[in-house]
Design an enzyme around this catalytic site. Structure first.
Site, PDB file in Angstrom:
ATOM      1  N   GLN A 104      36.634  80.999  97.272  1.00  0.00           N
ATOM      2  CA  GLN A 104      35.381  80.698  96.052  1.00  0.00           C
ATOM      3  C   GLN A 104      34.183  81.168  96.176  1.00  0.00           C
ATOM      4  O   GLN A 104      33.785  80.086  97.430  1.00  0.00           O
ATOM      5  CB  GLN A 104      35.888  79.476  95.417  1.00  0.00           C
ATOM      6  CG  GLN A 104      35.229  79.813  94.418  1.00  0.00           C
ATOM      7  CD  GLN A 104      36.087  77.374  93.557  1.00  0.00           C
ATOM      8  OE1 GLN A 104      36.752  77.212  94.248  1.00  0.00           O
ATOM      9  NE2 GLN A 104      35.245  77.438  92.541  1.00  0.00           N
ATOM     10  N   SER A 189      40.013  79.176 102.673  1.00  0.00           N
ATOM     11  CA  SER A 189      40.313  78.189 101.583  1.00  0.00           C
ATOM     12  C   SER A 189      40.933  78.661 100.943  1.00  0.00           C
ATOM     13  O   SER A 189      42.504  79.409 100.914  1.00  0.00           O
ATOM     14  CB  SER A 189      39.010  77.865 101.000  1.00  0.00           C
ATOM     15  OG  SER A 189      39.224  76.632 100.461  1.00  0.00           O
ATOM     16  N   LEU A 190      40.480  79.122  99.637  1.00  0.00           N
ATOM     17  CA  LEU A 190      41.170  79.993  98.755  1.00  0.00           C
ATOM     18  C   LEU A 190      42.048  81.345  98.631  1.00  0.00           C
ATOM     19  O   LEU A 190      42.967  81.026  98.543  1.00  0.00           O
ATOM     20  CB  LEU A 190      40.326  79.724  97.160  1.00  0.00           C
ATOM     21  CG  LEU A 190      41.408  81.288  96.816  1.00  0.00           C
ATOM     22  CD1 LEU A 190      41.972  80.971  95.296  1.00  0.00           C
ATOM     23  CD2 LEU A 190      39.857  81.573  95.559  1.00  0.00           C
ATOM     24  N   ARG A 214      46.130  75.134  91.192  1.00  0.00           N
ATOM     25  CA  ARG A 214      45.006  74.867  92.123  1.00  0.00           C
ATOM     26  C   ARG A 214      43.667  74.620  92.211  1.00  0.00           C
ATOM     27  O   ARG A 214      42.767  73.844  91.856  1.00  0.00           O
ATOM     28  CB  ARG A 214      45.192  75.679  93.131  1.00  0.00           C
ATOM     29  CG  ARG A 214      44.274  75.438  94.619  1.00  0.00           C
ATOM     30  CD  ARG A 214      44.145  76.141  94.996  1.00  0.00           C
ATOM     31  NE  ARG A 214      43.206  75.990  96.703  1.00  0.00           N
ATOM     32  CZ  ARG A 214      42.348  76.383  97.034  1.00  0.00           C
ATOM     33  NH1 ARG A 214      41.238  76.859  96.294  1.00  0.00           N
ATOM     34  NH2 ARG A 214      41.614  75.855  98.915  1.00  0.00           N
ATOM     35  N   HIS A 302      37.574  69.762 100.268  1.00  0.00           N
ATOM     36  CA  HIS A 302      38.270  69.457 101.432  1.00  0.00           C
ATOM     37  C   HIS A 302      37.933  68.232 102.094  1.00  0.00           C
ATOM     38  O   HIS A 302      37.944  67.636 103.296  1.00  0.00           O
ATOM     39  CB  HIS A 302      37.627  70.647 102.533  1.00  0.00           C
ATOM     40  CG  HIS A 302      38.459  71.574 101.741  1.00  0.00           C
ATOM     41  ND1 HIS A 302      39.885  72.114 102.046  1.00  0.00           N
ATOM     42  CD2 HIS A 302      37.698  73.000 101.319  1.00  0.00           C
ATOM     43  CE1 HIS A 302      39.756  73.244 101.477  1.00  0.00           C
ATOM     44  NE2 HIS A 302      38.729  74.374 100.757  1.00  0.00           N
ATOM     45  N   GLN A 351      45.539  71.529 102.026  1.00  0.00           N
ATOM     46  CA  GLN A 351      44.712  71.493 102.315  1.00  0.00           C
ATOM     47  C   GLN A 351      43.031  71.526 101.845  1.00  0.00           C
ATOM     48  O   GLN A 351      42.131  71.300 102.523  1.00  0.00           O
ATOM     49  CB  GLN A 351      45.076  73.448 102.249  1.00  0.00           C
ATOM     50  CG  GLN A 351      43.924  74.184 102.878  1.00  0.00           C
ATOM     51  CD  GLN A 351      43.702  75.685 101.512  1.00  0.00           C
ATOM     52  OE1 GLN A 351      43.344  75.517 100.373  1.00  0.00           O
ATOM     53  NE2 GLN A 351      43.361  76.874 102.312  1.00  0.00           N
TER      54      GLN A 351
END
Length: 400
Positions: A104, A189-190, A214, A302, A351
């Site tokens: 993202q 990440s994503l 998410r 995170h 995550q």
């Protein structure tokens, strides 16, 4: 509801800076046999399949070719399932060619336009519209920017556009050969969800449903607490940790901060309560940081601030069919590949509250002898990170 503008992992649009120095492009811009009946071993190799499912979407599946990995095919009643003996299938992986998927923050109005000449990519956007309930391609190509930048839209948009980029690559001369050569994948990440879909761990549709949830869960968790993120530029990770420790001495438990993203040397994102982030900004100069950049995000991604999102992800993942990936997919949580579906589900749920180990992921790929990487999807931030860590690295961008 506040709008989540950009994800800290990409560090695109700052809302303030402690230095008048111009931001760099990087700143602007992770078989033992089973005693079961009717079990037989078969060697399979993995490549992007030419077959399409009933929705016209290419299956990133399994082909019986030369390069092989050992799986066990187990018949239980009328069902045949594929399993691995444990989570160590990819323990000694040797990366040669990698697909790297953005996270993202990589979104930009106009993304998706290049993919419209490729029928298989067009089908991805059509299927996405049915799942999401809105015209994703219109938002990607025409905006408005404020809506595309929201976490609810940007996460599905990047996921779909990145897999559309795979189709763009497939359609060009030699594209199938490149796809067949890929023996490791990962995403920031994503982007880990995109990598898992490419590796066949779950279907395009199931992956998009997870990404949609998410984004919703992360936004709602961010709305529930006053938190923030700041990028610390010019320090190594040890110094940034010391900076966090110093800031935490001055705030209460609810405002504590931590390193949330180990992006690359000299660029680390710190997340936590607003007062803790303010303390980091105030102390950064004394630790000889070049600058701090407050990030335009809804909250502390995170970190434990995202804990409310975990249970929702766990429930969604439990209901999702997930198979062992056909090639190693490197986790953002521990920078390791995993083959056991149950382990992958557990890691994906955690995550969002775990620091992103992207620096270690890239460093490991380079150390293991990566020959070439392909960044698939919008933006070129990942290529910039890899080049910063190894100027001689061979990285090609494939947009959509």
């Amino acid at each position: 509801m506040r709008t989540l503008l950009h994800h800290p992992l990409i560090l695109l649009t700052p809302v303030s800076s402690r230095s008048s120095s111009s931001l760099s492009p990087l700143i602007m811009a992770s078989c033992s046999s089973l005693a079961l009946p009717s079990a037989s071993l078969r060697a399979l190799s993995f490549a992007s399949s030419d077959s399409f499912n009933k929705n016209g979407i290419r299956a990133f599946g399994i082909k019986n070719l030369g390069r092989s990995k050992v799986f066990m095919s187990v018949s239980v009643g009328s069902q045949t399932i594929g399993v691995v003996d444990d989570d160590a299938l990819f323990k000694d992986y040797k990366p040669n060619y990698a697909f790297l998927f953005p996270g993202q923050g990589a979104q930009a109005v106009g993304m998706g336009k290049d993919a419209q000449s490729v029928p298989a990519a067009v089908n991805l956007f059509k299927k996405a519209n049915d799942i999401l309930g809105y015209d994703l391609l219109e938002l990607c190509t025409s905006g408005p920017k404020e809506k595309l930048d929201s976490t609810l839209i940007s996460q599905p948009a990047i996921y779909v556009t990145s897999l559309a980029a795979v189709e763009v690559l497939h359609a060009r001369d030699g594209g199938q050969e490149i796809i067949d050569s890929v023996d490791v994948t990962c995403g920031l990440s994503l982007g880990e969800y995109t990598a898992l879909a490419f590796a066949g761990a779950f279907s395009f549709e199931d992956g998009l449903k997870l990404v949609k949830l998410r984004g919703q869960a992360m936004q709602e968790a961010a709305d529930a607490a006053k938190s923030a993120m700041v990028s610390v530029i010019g320090l190594d990770s040890e110094k940034v940790q010391q900076l966090c420790d110093a800031a935490n001495e001055e705030v209460d438990e609810a405002n504590r901060v931590q390193i949330a993203n180990y992006l690359c040397p000299g660029n680390y994102a710190v997340s936590g309560g607003v007062k803790g982030v303010e303390a980091v900004e105030a102390k950064a100069k004394s630790f000889k940081a070049r600058m701090t950049v407050r990030l335009a995000v809804a909250g502390a991604f995170h970190t434990s601030f995202m804990e409310p999102a975990v249970s929702r992800l766990e429930a969604a993942l439990a209901a999702t069919a997930l198979m062992p990936p056909r090639i190693p997919v490197i986790s953002n949580v521990d920078a390791q590949p995993h083959s056991d579906p149950a382990t992958i589900k557990k890691i994906l749920a955690r995550q969002v509250i775990s620091p992103v180990q992207w620096e270690t992921t890239v460093k490991t790929l380079l150390t293991k002898g990566l020959k070439k990487g392909y960044e698939l999807g919008p933006g070129k931030v990942i290529a910039g990170i890899v080049k910063r860590m190894d100027k001689g690295a061979d990285i090609e961008n494939v947009g959509a």
